[in-house]
Design an enzyme around this catalytic site. Structure first.
Site, PDB file in Angstrom:
ATOM      1  N   SER A 188       4.071   8.000  27.893  1.00 18.39           N
ATOM      2  CA  SER A 188       5.424   7.529  28.179  1.00 18.39           C
ATOM      3  C   SER A 188       6.289   7.520  26.917  1.00 18.39           C
ATOM      4  CB  SER A 188       5.361   6.133  28.789  1.00 18.39           C
ATOM      5  OG  SER A 188       6.649   5.655  29.092  1.00 18.39           O
ATOM      6  N   HIS A 233       6.784   3.840  36.539  1.00 21.45           N
ATOM      7  CA  HIS A 233       5.514   3.123  36.411  1.00 21.45           C
ATOM      8  C   HIS A 233       4.531   3.540  37.497  1.00 21.45           C
ATOM      9  CE1 HIS A 233       2.698  -0.304  36.866  1.00 21.45           C
ATOM     10  NE2 HIS A 233       2.790  -0.353  35.554  1.00 21.45           N
ATOM     11  N   LYS A 259     -10.175   0.206  31.252  1.00 21.66           N
ATOM     12  CA  LYS A 259      -8.759  -0.095  31.463  1.00 21.66           C
ATOM     13  C   LYS A 259      -7.963   0.008  30.170  1.00 21.66           C
ATOM     14  CE  LYS A 259      -9.216  -3.083  35.502  1.00 21.66           C
ATOM     15  NZ  LYS A 259      -8.898  -4.412  36.078  1.00 21.66           N
ATOM     16  N   HIS A 294      26.434 -17.496  44.895  1.00 20.22           N
ATOM     17  CA  HIS A 294      26.391 -17.795  43.459  1.00 20.22           C
ATOM     18  C   HIS A 294      26.194 -16.517  42.641  1.00 20.22           C
ATOM     19  CE1 HIS A 294      26.096 -21.954  44.707  1.00 20.22           C
ATOM     20  NE2 HIS A 294      24.985 -21.691  45.387  1.00 20.22           N
ATOM     21  N   HIS A 307       9.801   9.764  26.295  1.00 16.11           N
ATOM     22  CA  HIS A 307      11.052   9.118  25.899  1.00 16.11           C
ATOM     23  C   HIS A 307      11.566   9.673  24.573  1.00 16.11           C
ATOM     24  CE1 HIS A 307       9.987   6.136  28.972  1.00 16.11           C
ATOM     25  NE2 HIS A 307      11.232   5.704  28.901  1.00 16.11           N
ATOM     26  N   ARG A 366       5.651  -3.611  33.613  1.00 16.71           N
ATOM     27  CA  ARG A 366       5.221  -3.356  34.979  1.00 16.71           C
ATOM     28  C   ARG A 366       6.393  -3.410  35.958  1.00 16.71           C
ATOM     29  NH1 ARG A 366       1.458  -6.790  34.919  1.00 16.71           N
ATOM     30  NH2 ARG A 366       2.579  -8.512  35.899  1.00 16.71           N
ATOM     31  N   TYR A 411      -2.928   6.901  34.803  1.00 20.32           N
ATOM     32  CA  TYR A 411      -3.862   5.779  34.641  1.00 20.32           C
ATOM     33  C   TYR A 411      -5.091   5.929  35.536  1.00 20.32           C
ATOM     34  CZ  TYR A 411      -5.632   0.996  34.488  1.00 20.32           C
ATOM     35  OH  TYR A 411      -6.428  -0.104  34.344  1.00 20.32           O
TER      36      TYR A 411
END
Length: 553
Positions: A459, A428, A448, A136, A463, A421, A436
């Protein structure tokens, strides 16, 4: 007299009995009506539950048969594990052993802080590679290939009947890659410098080992080399950006140079961060020194070209190269280049090439922006498929790199947290591992939120840097969309129902990308068609807002 008294009493009793009978009859009818409605509702709910059960069984059968790659090795789609897995490498099958207990490495004061999981590399195919094994999904792939061929026929027919020749969009491709020989020369030099970093790191480790017993000199040497490495990285990135302007490179050539520069910078940081951490953990034991083994140059060389940004001394490898698979992915890269050429010639140029030379009304501007919905969606989807599937799988196949999870099923995301994510696992992973985790463990001490915001802004800046120097303009739309609206949409879509959330994600992705690309294109052509001063203020001020300003009609 007594008989007369009895008669009214009897009549009253009969009337009371009749009223009671009528009331009971009415109550009985209402109870029957209530029972009927309850049974109808129960029956409807039972029918719905039965249909859902049948649908789940059908989905389970389809997943067990047609999507068996996902069910059999579902645990392999997990990107990070807090426990170590032993994996047996095979070209077609992956066998996972029982999870082993790991010793905790945190200090006593860090025990209350949750230990962040590590990246796990295991042999696995990409999501789309597995999905396209299903008939499919393969049929849908064939539909897209057929549409691509029809687009090429459309371009050929237009070129032949309008210009008397067939171009296939080659002029756009040649113009986009103008100056690529300069780019290749610069990248050769940059790779040589990246090779030299390995030997510079060995010198640092050797000198540090000799100075271990002198804490003052050792600390001075470590800090001096850290400053030198940071300076080297900044100059490395600055030179690549300035050469885009120096050589006046077009967008495609600039993007190749900038993306490769950023890739090498991320690779070098990953290598130094990982191995420096190992060296710094080596301590004196009494009067003796403990030297940590340094990686081999072959490991570093493979890492520089492997389709990952996370450094490991070894990666899972396939036993052989499937050349048919590799050439298929390379042909997709070439095909998407022609698709981009078609989109540029048929949509972007006709809509915006004269922006700044023609009078723009609010109505015509709206038409131009809405006219970018379809081409922007093509750019977005083809860009994902080109880089994260076709090119990455081609490089992985040629290098026999077995872990092909460069992305996950981001298209099913019901919120923006899952989308970010799963969209680009390669980048990432690097942001998580080296930004991080360092922010979480050392800078913000378990926060966090602050660690995540740092990742977003880093990021977004990278970009925006690539787009700004690639297009030769300062117009931080990407920074605003990614670092601003992106954070907002994470909170907004967090608790949405799955189906509605997936619709919201797709609606905002399509509309947001269309608006963003339209704004960049307008600013690019406005700077081409309108006079721009040489001052710094003229460089940062948007030209598209003032050049031939909007009219009401």
């Amino acid at each position: 007299m007594g008989e007369q008294t009895q008669k009214p009493t009897t009549k009253k009793r009969e009337v009371a009995n009749m009223e009671t009978a009528i009331t009971l009859n009415m109550v009985q009818k209402k109870l029957q009506t209530f029972q009927t409605k309850v049974m109808e509702d129960v029956q409807k709910k039972m029918d719905v539950m039965f249909e859902e059960l049948v649908q789940e069984v059908r989905q389970y059968e389809m997943q067990s048969n047609e999507f068996k790659n996902f069910r059999q090795h579902h645990e392999l789609w997990s990107n990070r594990l807090t426990n170590q897995m032993e994996v047996v490498d095979s070209t077609t099958k992956t066998v996972t052993s029982e999870v082993k207990e790991r010793k905790t490495e945190t200090e006593e004061h860090d025990k209350s802080k949750k230990k962040l999981p590590d990246k796990v590399f295991v042999p696995r195919e990409s999501y789309l590679t597995c999905l396209l094994e299903v008939d499919h999904m393969k049929a849908i792939y064939h539909v897209f290939v057929a549409v691509l061929l029809l687009l090429l026929l459309n371009v050929s027919a237009n070129d032949y009947f309008e210009e008397g020749r067939v171009n296939f969009g080659l002029n756009t491709i040649k113009g986009g890659f103008r100056g690529i020989h300069y780019v290749l020369g610069v990248l050769v030099v940059k790779n040589i410098l990246a090779f030299g970093l390995f030997y510079a790191f060995r010198i640092w480790a050797a000198v540090r080992f000799s100075l271990l017993q002198n804490k003052v000199l050792c600390s001075f040497w470590n800090k001096s080399c850290l400053i030198l490495f940071i300076s080297f990285q900044l100059v490395f990135g600055y030179v690549g950006s300035m050469l885009c302007i120096k050589f006046n490179l077009p967008f495609v050539s600039s993007s190749v140079l900038l993306l490769e520069t950023v890739r090498l910078m991320m690779k070098m940081h990953a290598f130094v961060r990982t191995n420096a951490g190992r060296q710094l953990q080596g301590k004196l034991k009494g009067d003796s020194k403990v030297q940590v083994m340094l990686p081999k140059f072959s490991s570093y060389l493979y890492f520089l070209f492997a389709p990952t940004l996370i450094y490991r001394d070894e990666y899972p490898r396939t036993k052989q190269i499937r050349w048919k698979f590799a050439l298929s992915r390379l042909s997709e890269v070439i095909a998407i280049m022609f698709v981009y050429s078609y989109v540029h010639e048929r949509y972007i140029e006709p809509l915006f090439k004269k922006y700044g030379d023609e009078e723009i009304t609010k109505a015509s501007l709206s038409v131009k922006i809405f006219g970018m919905l379809m081409p922007s969606t093509i750019i977005f989807l083809c860009g994902f498929y080109l880089i994260l599937h076709s090119w990455m799988n081609f490089a992985a196949e040629v290098l026999r790199f077995a872990d092909r999870m460069f992305y996950k099923d981001w298209w099913t995301a019901s919120n923006y947290e899952a989308y970010y994510r799963n969209w680009n696992i390669v980048v990432h992973d690097w942001l998580y591992e080296y930004i991080y985790k360092d922010m979480y463990n050392h800078i913000f001490k378990g926060s966090k939120l602050m660690s995540s915001l740092t990742v977003f802004f880093v990021s977004a800046y990278v970009h925006e840097h690539i787009l700004g120097f690639g297009l030769k303009l300062f117009y931080p739309i990407m920074y605003v969309f990614f670092g601003g609206f992106g954070v907002f949409f994470i909170a907004m879509t967090k608790n949405l129902p799955k189906q509605f959330g997936n619709f919201v994600v797709w609606f905002t992705l399509i509309s947001g990308n269309s608006l963003m690309i339209a704004l960049y294109v307008m600013e690019y052509y406005a700077r081409q068609n309108c006079p721009v001063g040489d001052s710094f203020l003229d460089y940062i001020k948007p030209v598209s807002w003032s050049c031939n300003g909007l009219t009401e009609n």
